[in-house]
Scaffold this motif. Structure first.
Motif, PDB file in Angstrom:
ATOM      1  N   ARG A 468      39.503  37.203  39.942  1.00 26.88           N
ATOM      2  CA  ARG A 468      38.910  35.796  39.182  1.00 26.88           C
ATOM      3  C   ARG A 468      38.169  35.451  40.198  1.00 26.88           C
ATOM      4  N   GLY A 469      37.672  35.716  41.456  1.00 26.82           N
ATOM      5  CA  GLY A 469      36.388  35.621  42.114  1.00 26.82           C
ATOM      6  C   GLY A 469      35.819  36.577  43.004  1.00 26.82           C
ATOM      7  N   ASP A 470      36.232  38.260  41.417  1.00 28.14           N
ATOM      8  CA  ASP A 470      35.302  38.629  42.055  1.00 28.14           C
ATOM      9  C   ASP A 470      34.704  39.377  40.687  1.00 28.14           C
ATOM     10  N   ALA A 471      33.490  39.550  40.907  1.00 24.77           N
ATOM     11  CA  ALA A 471      32.206  40.089  39.567  1.00 24.77           C
ATOM     12  C   ALA A 471      32.510  41.914  40.246  1.00 24.77           C
ATOM     13  N   GLU A 472      32.405  42.209  41.033  1.00 18.05           N
ATOM     14  CA  GLU A 472      32.245  43.908  40.809  1.00 18.05           C
ATOM     15  C   GLU A 472      33.202  43.897  40.099  1.00 18.05           C
ATOM     16  N   GLN A 473      35.130  43.072  40.781  1.00 18.04           N
ATOM     17  CA  GLN A 473      36.302  43.727  40.463  1.00 18.04           C
ATOM     18  C   GLN A 473      36.350  44.253  38.467  1.00 18.04           C
ATOM     19  N   GLN A 474      35.917  43.117  37.782  1.00 17.10           N
ATOM     20  CA  GLN A 474      35.238  41.945  37.101  1.00 17.10           C
ATOM     21  C   GLN A 474      34.055  43.636  36.029  1.00 17.10           C
ATOM     22  N   ARG A 475      33.681  43.745  36.115  1.00 22.29           N
ATOM     23  CA  ARG A 475      32.634  44.674  35.992  1.00 22.29           C
ATOM     24  C   ARG A 475      33.207  45.992  35.860  1.00 22.29           C
ATOM     25  N   ALA A 480      35.378  50.275  32.865  1.00 25.46           N
ATOM     26  CA  ALA A 480      36.401  51.595  32.195  1.00 25.46           C
ATOM     27  C   ALA A 480      36.654  51.058  31.150  1.00 25.46           C
ATOM     28  N   GLN A 481      37.068  49.576  30.401  1.00 19.81           N
ATOM     29  CA  GLN A 481      37.068  49.267  28.693  1.00 19.81           C
ATOM     30  C   GLN A 481      35.957  50.253  27.583  1.00 19.81           C
ATOM     31  N   ALA A 482      34.066  50.612  28.762  1.00 18.31           N
ATOM     32  CA  ALA A 482      33.325  50.952  28.042  1.00 18.31           C
ATOM     33  C   ALA A 482      33.746  52.323  27.543  1.00 18.31           C
ATOM     34  N   SER A 483      34.955  52.439  27.906  1.00 21.02           N
ATOM     35  CA  SER A 483      34.723  54.626  28.067  1.00 21.02           C
ATOM     36  C   SER A 483      35.649  54.447  26.525  1.00 21.02           C
ATOM     37  N   GLY A 484      36.213  53.268  26.120  1.00 17.41           N
ATOM     38  CA  GLY A 484      36.652  53.445  24.775  1.00 17.41           C
ATOM     39  C   GLY A 484      37.993  53.614  25.217  1.00 17.41           C
ATOM     40  N   ALA A 485      38.578  54.380  26.845  1.00 14.26           N
ATOM     41  CA  ALA A 485      40.553  54.582  25.890  1.00 14.26           C
ATOM     42  C   ALA A 485      40.837  53.158  26.690  1.00 14.26           C
ATOM     43  N   PRO A 486      42.362  53.215  25.974  1.00 15.71           N
ATOM     44  CA  PRO A 486      42.937  51.738  26.486  1.00 15.71           C
ATOM     45  C   PRO A 486      43.338  51.970  28.134  1.00 15.71           C
ATOM     46  N   VAL A 487      42.756  50.606  28.926  1.00 10.47           N
ATOM     47  CA  VAL A 487      42.790  49.953  29.534  1.00 10.47           C
ATOM     48  C   VAL A 487      43.906  49.196  29.851  1.00 10.47           C
ATOM     49  N   VAL A 488      44.385  49.910  30.657  1.00 12.47           N
ATOM     50  CA  VAL A 488      45.862  48.673  31.402  1.00 12.47           C
ATOM     51  C   VAL A 488      45.443  48.423  33.211  1.00 12.47           C
ATOM     52  N   VAL A 489      46.024  47.025  32.658  1.00 16.67           N
ATOM     53  CA  VAL A 489      45.098  46.573  34.746  1.00 16.67           C
ATOM     54  C   VAL A 489      46.388  45.701  35.238  1.00 16.67           C
ATOM     55  N   VAL A 490      46.167  46.527  36.426  1.00 13.68           N
ATOM     56  CA  VAL A 490      47.769  45.836  37.323  1.00 13.68           C
ATOM     57  C   VAL A 490      47.007  45.153  38.486  1.00 13.68           C
ATOM     58  N   ALA A 491      47.881  43.878  38.814  1.00 17.39           N
ATOM     59  CA  ALA A 491      46.817  42.641  39.518  1.00 17.39           C
ATOM     60  C   ALA A 491      47.443  42.967  40.182  1.00 17.39           C
ATOM     61  N   GLN A 492      47.720  43.093  41.589  1.00 16.30           N
ATOM     62  CA  GLN A 492      48.296  43.020  42.972  1.00 16.30           C
ATOM     63  C   GLN A 492      47.867  41.942  43.993  1.00 16.30           C
ATOM     64  N   GLY A 493      47.235  41.065  43.374  1.00 15.96           N
ATOM     65  CA  GLY A 493      47.167  40.012  43.922  1.00 15.96           C
ATOM     66  C   GLY A 493      47.971  38.936  43.202  1.00 15.96           C
ATOM     67  N   THR A 494      47.488  37.337  42.408  1.00 18.01           N
ATOM     68  CA  THR A 494      48.061  36.243  42.043  1.00 18.01           C
ATOM     69  C   THR A 494      47.518  37.048  40.510  1.00 18.01           C
ATOM     70  N   PRO A 495      48.609  36.199  39.485  1.00 15.67           N
ATOM     71  CA  PRO A 495      48.557  37.207  37.909  1.00 15.67           C
ATOM     72  C   PRO A 495      46.974  36.278  37.828  1.00 15.67           C
ATOM     73  N   TYR A 496      46.740  35.548  38.423  1.00 15.80           N
ATOM     74  CA  TYR A 496      45.380  34.117  37.888  1.00 15.80           C
ATOM     75  C   TYR A 496      44.200  35.596  36.972  1.00 15.80           C
ATOM     76  N   ASP A 497      44.148  36.770  37.811  1.00 15.26           N
ATOM     77  CA  ASP A 497      42.834  37.629  37.213  1.00 15.26           C
ATOM     78  C   ASP A 497      42.742  37.857  35.481  1.00 15.26           C
ATOM     79  N   LEU A 498      44.176  37.608  35.128  1.00 10.79           N
ATOM     80  CA  LEU A 498      43.780  37.488  33.241  1.00 10.79           C
ATOM     81  C   LEU A 498      43.416  36.549  33.373  1.00 10.79           C
TER      82      LEU A 498
END
Length: 552
Positions: A468-475, A480-498
């Motif tokens: 949520r506060g890290d542009a590099e992780q968002q990039r 991963a989304q640009a690959s065309g494959a389904p993307v599964v995010v595993v948030a290991q800090g707060t769930p606010y990343d969503l």
């Protein structure tokens, strides 16, 4: 050999010393306190207090940081200041055998010096993010328990932690966190909090407190009057929480009131300024209104109050370190945790008592609370830590199994577009981001093929922590989304990343970077475990809130 001390109410205390040479120091566990009525802790504490010098009383208020990895490196502090305790940090902790030996040596020196009062030996072992022991089972963070919604799992975590600590001679844990995390931008609490729901926080914190204290380890509820609605880290600045008394009573107070009513051993103050609670000048740690007025008089708490660490900037904004120590005592604190200059804090408090600024009656109140707690927790007749037993406890399989149960129960599935999860065991998966190595290894163990290439992968798993506060992780997620494959995010800090990853195909929250949490995520991704966790907080910027979560 023993010496008979006068006590209140006609009781008799016998303080045993070694039988060989009256002046020699007792060995660990050899010096004990007995009384004609063992249940009369007040009489025992009064008898001990009557034998203490002014300097020894002031010393009981101090809880410095330990030096090195041996008791000998702290001998001068014990002999000079007679501290009430010490706090361990990673630099003091190596192996179970070393910690057991250090704890034994510290207690031997303390009980053989001055009034012979044993030490609180404490540590920040919340589990998860704040965990100091380099050995033993590693459980997920408190918010994982909030997602699991099971007080029995909270009891298991605290019972296992207490057993690990007691085995190495640590008798106090600065846990649990009773803060209600309602601020998604909180930089210091976050997943250390069970939830944004006051009732759930109180229920899980009470379960942990009971298990710690049943295990002979002092529990410390923190951080009163509440640190869950801050956007400033009190380690580096002074958070100001400008909420009304009504809102504080509704959100922050309930867990602390529940723990006070349940008889929690100790409460830690917060270095936060809450002007609408009646003190616009001082942080809670230095506020007579909040500690004596609210915590003691309104809530009825008569246990030990400890400050948060006095080397934190949140409490050092307007006074020098000696004055901070004095004002904390005047506010109602009993123990001064981690004064940045032990000699300055000791000298300042001692001078304040000698000059009458702190009355001897006020000092005695704190020392009596400390002595009563040490008596109730059996510190005066505790056996020395056994190095061999400590090593065995550190590797106890039951603790590691309990940690995995907590992690499995916490996994919260918040998005599953087109039923992308669970993945087929024949799937080829690319894993990247935070925790990729451990998540990938766990997926491979479950039979999935883990590939080093994005190209051709059936799915991409991306680990995040604070995206949520890290542009590099968002990039990274966007790549991963640009690959065309389904993307599964595993948030290991707060769930606010969503809130900043609105278009991912699947989103799992595990609330922890511990290995067991990454294994639990892999189990859910592969369908080995059905997700059962439910959101313990609201996610700003989304329609998802407390209680949401999907299952298979």
């Amino acid at each position: 050999m023993f010496r008979r001390l006068p006590v209140l109410a006609g009781a008799t205390v016998l303080l045993f010393t070694t039988a060989c040479g009256g002046g020699s120091a007792p060995r660990p566990g050899e010096r004990t306190t007995q009384i004609s009525d063992p249940a009369d802790v007040d009489a025992q504490a009064a008898a001990l207090l009557a034998e203490m010098s002014l300097e020894e009383k002031v010393g009981q208020l101090l809880v410095p940081v330990l030096s090195g990895t041996t008791a000998e490196e702290n001998a001068e502090v014990i002999e000079r200041y007679h501290p009430g305790g010490f706090i361990y940090f990673p630099e003091n902790l190596e192996t179970p055998e070393q910690v057991a030996a250090m704890s034994n040596g510290l207690q031997e020196r303390a009980t053989g010096t001055g009034a012979g009062i044993p030490l609180f030996l404490g540590v920040d072992e919340e589990q998860g993010l704040v965990s100091r022991l380099p050995f033993g089972a590693r459980f997920p963070d408190a918010m994982a328990l909030g997602a699991a919604r099971d007080p029995e799992l909270a009891r298991e975590l605290a019972a296992a932690t207490a057993e690990q600590l007691a085995a190495v001679g640590i008798n106090l844990d600065y846990a649990p966190v009773a803060d209600v995390n309602v601020n998604a931008d909180n930089p210091v609490i976050g997943i250390r909090s069970f939830s944004s729901d006051p009732e759930l926080v109180g229920e899980l914190a009470a379960a942990e407190v009971a298990a710690f204290q049943d295990g002979g380890v002092v529990a410390v509820a923190k951080h009163f009057p509440g640190h869950g609605d801050t956007d400033v880290d009190s380690h580096t600045g002074l958070p100001v929480i400008d909420k009304s008394r009504d809102e504080w009573e509704r959100v922050d107070l309930p867990p602390f009131q529940r723990l006070v009513d349940a008889g929690v051993d100790m409460v830690m103050t917060a270095h936060v300024l809450m002007p609408q609670l009646g003190d616009a000048e001082e942080p809670a740690t230095l506020s007579p209104h909040l500690i004596t007025g609210v915590l003691r008089e309104e809530l009825g708490y008569d246990g030990v109050v400890t400050t948060d660490a006095l080397n934190m900037e949140g409490v050092r904004q307007t006074h020098d370190d000696g004055e901070v120590a004095v004002r904390a005592v005047l506010a109602g604190a009993d123990q001064l945790l981690m004064p940045p200059d032990v000699d300055l804090a000791y000298s300042a408090v001692l001078s304040a008592v000698e000059e009458g600024r702190i009355s001897e009656e006020r000092l005695d109140e704190s020392v009596l609370r400390i002595l009563r707690l040490k008596l109730r927790r059996g510190l005066f007749d505790a056996a020395p830590a056994d190095a061999e037993q400590a090593a065995q406890v550190a590797t106890q399989p039951e603790h590691h199994e309990a940690a995995q149960r907590v992690a499995d129960a916490s996994v919260t599935l918040l998005r599953n577009t087109n039923g992308v999860l669970p993945l087929a065991r024949t799937a080829t998966v690319h894993v990247l981001g935070v925790g990729a190595e451990e998540i990938g290894a766990a997926l491979a163990d479950l039979g999935l093929t883990v590939t080093d290439s994005l190209s051709g992968a059936d799915a991409v798993v991306v680990g995040t922590d604070g995206a949520r506060g890290d542009a590099e992780q968002q990039r990274l997620v966007a790549r991963a989304q640009a690959s065309g494959a389904p993307v599964v995010v595993v948030a290991q800090g707060t769930p606010y990343d969503l809130s900043v990853l609105p278009d991912v195909d699947a989103f799992l929250a595990v609330y922890s970077t511990m290995e067991v949490s990454r294994v639990a995520a892999a189990r859910v991704v592969a369908g080995e475990v059905s997700p059962s966790g439910r959101l313990p907080v609201d996610i700003p910027g989304t329609e998802l809130g407390f209680g949401d979560g999907l299952s298979y």
